[in-house]
Design an enzyme around this catalytic site. Sequence first.
Site, PDB file in Angstrom:
ATOM      1  N   TYR A 151      38.728  39.690  53.989  1.00  0.00           N
ATOM      2  CA  TYR A 151      39.387  38.998  52.880  1.00  0.00           C
ATOM      3  C   TYR A 151      39.600  37.517  53.211  1.00  0.00           C
ATOM      4  O   TYR A 151      39.395  36.648  52.358  1.00  0.00           O
ATOM      5  CB  TYR A 151      40.722  39.669  52.523  1.00  0.00           C
ATOM      6  CG  TYR A 151      41.441  38.921  51.430  1.00  0.00           C
ATOM      7  CD1 TYR A 151      40.908  38.861  50.143  1.00  0.00           C
ATOM      8  CD2 TYR A 151      42.627  38.236  51.683  1.00  0.00           C
ATOM      9  CE1 TYR A 151      41.549  38.146  49.131  1.00  0.00           C
ATOM     10  CE2 TYR A 151      43.269  37.525  50.683  1.00  0.00           C
ATOM     11  CZ  TYR A 151      42.720  37.487  49.415  1.00  0.00           C
ATOM     12  OH  TYR A 151      43.345  36.766  48.423  1.00  0.00           O
ATOM     13  N   ARG A 158      34.860  31.289  49.247  1.00  0.00           N
ATOM     14  CA  ARG A 158      35.058  30.918  47.844  1.00  0.00           C
ATOM     15  C   ARG A 158      35.450  29.450  47.747  1.00  0.00           C
ATOM     16  O   ARG A 158      34.937  28.706  46.907  1.00  0.00           O
ATOM     17  CB  ARG A 158      36.130  31.837  47.238  1.00  0.00           C
ATOM     18  CG  ARG A 158      36.521  31.500  45.823  1.00  0.00           C
ATOM     19  CD  ARG A 158      37.452  32.557  45.217  1.00  0.00           C
ATOM     20  NE  ARG A 158      38.617  32.859  46.041  1.00  0.00           N
ATOM     21  CZ  ARG A 158      39.517  33.802  45.732  1.00  0.00           C
ATOM     22  NH1 ARG A 158      39.381  34.520  44.624  1.00  0.00           N
ATOM     23  NH2 ARG A 158      40.554  34.033  46.506  1.00  0.00           N
ATOM     24  N   TYR A 210      50.046  29.536  48.959  1.00  0.00           N
ATOM     25  CA  TYR A 210      50.524  30.383  50.046  1.00  0.00           C
ATOM     26  C   TYR A 210      50.572  29.551  51.327  1.00  0.00           C
ATOM     27  O   TYR A 210      49.672  28.726  51.574  1.00  0.00           O
ATOM     28  CB  TYR A 210      49.579  31.571  50.270  1.00  0.00           C
ATOM     29  CG  TYR A 210      49.780  32.765  49.351  1.00  0.00           C
ATOM     30  CD1 TYR A 210      50.919  32.905  48.554  1.00  0.00           C
ATOM     31  CD2 TYR A 210      48.830  33.778  49.287  1.00  0.00           C
ATOM     32  CE1 TYR A 210      51.082  34.013  47.725  1.00  0.00           C
ATOM     33  CE2 TYR A 210      48.982  34.890  48.462  1.00  0.00           C
ATOM     34  CZ  TYR A 210      50.117  34.999  47.688  1.00  0.00           C
ATOM     35  OH  TYR A 210      50.274  36.085  46.872  1.00  0.00           O
ATOM     36  N   ARG A 223      47.439  33.328  38.530  1.00  0.00           N
ATOM     37  CA  ARG A 223      48.059  34.640  38.266  1.00  0.00           C
ATOM     38  C   ARG A 223      47.612  35.190  36.920  1.00  0.00           C
ATOM     39  O   ARG A 223      47.452  36.396  36.757  1.00  0.00           O
ATOM     40  CB  ARG A 223      49.587  34.517  38.292  1.00  0.00           C
ATOM     41  CG  ARG A 223      50.155  34.124  39.640  1.00  0.00           C
ATOM     42  CD  ARG A 223      50.048  35.232  40.650  1.00  0.00           C
ATOM     43  NE  ARG A 223      50.542  34.802  41.968  1.00  0.00           N
ATOM     44  CZ  ARG A 223      50.291  35.462  43.096  1.00  0.00           C
ATOM     45  NH1 ARG A 223      49.581  36.575  43.084  1.00  0.00           N
ATOM     46  NH2 ARG A 223      50.747  35.020  44.240  1.00  0.00           N
ATOM     47  N   GLU A 331      47.929  48.097  43.417  1.00  0.00           N
ATOM     48  CA  GLU A 331      47.797  46.784  42.767  1.00  0.00           C
ATOM     49  C   GLU A 331      47.349  47.048  41.332  1.00  0.00           C
ATOM     50  O   GLU A 331      46.617  48.013  41.085  1.00  0.00           O
ATOM     51  CB  GLU A 331      46.758  45.955  43.530  1.00  0.00           C
ATOM     52  CG  GLU A 331      46.634  44.525  43.051  1.00  0.00           C
ATOM     53  CD  GLU A 331      45.735  43.683  43.979  1.00  0.00           C
ATOM     54  OE1 GLU A 331      45.925  43.727  45.213  1.00  0.00           O
ATOM     55  OE2 GLU A 331      44.846  43.009  43.450  1.00  0.00           O
TER      56      GLU A 331
HETATM   57  C1  3EB Z   1      48.199  38.566  45.966  1.00  0.00           C
HETATM   58  O1  3EB Z   1      48.954  38.467  45.000  1.00  0.00           O
HETATM   59  C2  3EB Z   1      47.419  39.856  46.085  1.00  0.00           C
HETATM   60  O2  3EB Z   1      42.109  36.368  46.335  1.00  0.00           O
HETATM   61  O3  3EB Z   1      41.460  36.257  44.246  1.00  0.00           O
HETATM   62  C3  3EB Z   1      45.253  39.507  44.011  1.00  0.00           C
HETATM   63  C4  3EB Z   1      44.360  38.971  43.061  1.00  0.00           C
HETATM   64  C5  3EB Z   1      45.116  39.114  45.330  1.00  0.00           C
HETATM   65  C6  3EB Z   1      43.364  38.064  43.449  1.00  0.00           C
HETATM   66  C7  3EB Z   1      42.194  36.712  45.144  1.00  0.00           C
HETATM   67  C8  3EB Z   1      44.119  38.219  45.695  1.00  0.00           C
HETATM   68  C9  3EB Z   1      43.243  37.694  44.768  1.00  0.00           C
HETATM   69  O4  3EB Z   1      48.069  37.665  46.801  1.00  0.00           O
HETATM   70  C10 3EB Z   1      46.010  39.667  46.385  1.00  0.00           C
END
Ligand code: 3EB
Length: 338
Positions: A151, A158, A210, A223, A331
């Site tokens: 990941y 990306r 993050y 989101r 999820e």
């Molecule tokens: C999170 O909220 C959970 O890397 O595109 C959810 C949706 C998550 C997309 C991405 C990662 C991604 O961090 C992980």
Amino acid sequence: MTAGDPKPIPSTAVCDLEVAVHESTDRAANTPDLLAQVYFGGPGQYQEKGWSVESSLEVLPGSGFHSQHWYTNGPVTQGEHANIRYSGHAQVLFGHLRLACPEPCDFQVLVKQAYQEIYDCLQHGTCNYLLRTWNYFPGITDPAASQSSRYDLFCSARLQAMQACNAESSIYPAATVIGSQSPFLQIYFLAGDAPGIAVENPRQTSAYDYPTTEVEAPPLFSRGVLKPWGGRMHFYVSGTASIIGHETQHLDDVGAQLNESLNNVETLVVHANDRHQTRLNAQDDLLCIKVYVRHRRDVPHIQRVLAARLPNTTPRILLLGEMCRSDLLVEIEALYQS
Ligand code: 3EB
């Protein structure tokens, strides 16, 4: 172009996009307005007839829909760009890419190639804006040779592809990234000729912010993305987990994790309405919800929480898949249409 040449007529046609979900995996009639069909639980392959995607994740009990049909005001044409197969017209494009991911493979190189092909494909046509992506690949939390997880490599690649294609400044798409059991990197995506509107969740740190002590490269997704299509509004909600701020909540409690994830989706909808004058109803306009489940033993518990939280008419599908953090057990992602 000289004065006498005909000028291209700017497209003023309104682009519609409508999604329908079905219980069966019957193929839709291949009408000119059919943009894409997505099937769940198959081998994750291209179909020969018509344009369709099969998601490779296993479908679990408690699922009420098994396919999605995406319709636009046609006519739609199909094309290929590098490894991508797509379907679309001047205003909307649905693409699919599937690359073998053998063991061992240089996963970062593979993902960078995939995203460069995607951005290249979009830059060659009129649909320059990536709105929504779905990403599935095996071994998501396995440490690679570099000790980073797949990941982490995915996020780095990306980002590198976006930089290489000068796509960094654009709005990040809504996204789902889930670990699968099949040896392929599978990505399918939706793009449009106009950008969507990014919506962030006030309860959660934006993923692209993050702390870099915890992630190697920021996860570049929104989101949620709002996108008007004609008179219709779509809201694409990314994979959403039991995360507040940037921290996982409710360790080892799948029910509480699912409730928290649902709270996050509801908060996002309310926030979108507040910020953008939409009038989405968190329950009534929910066209369908996908629930990714790490352990099949959790299915009965998950079904009970869904029954308590959603009207029983809300189409749902439960899919076996791994989350990008090993402490996440579940999820969800949502598609709103009003
Ligand atoms: C999170 O909220 C959970 O890397 O595109 C959810 C949706 C998550 C997309 C991405 C990662 C991604 O961090 C992980």
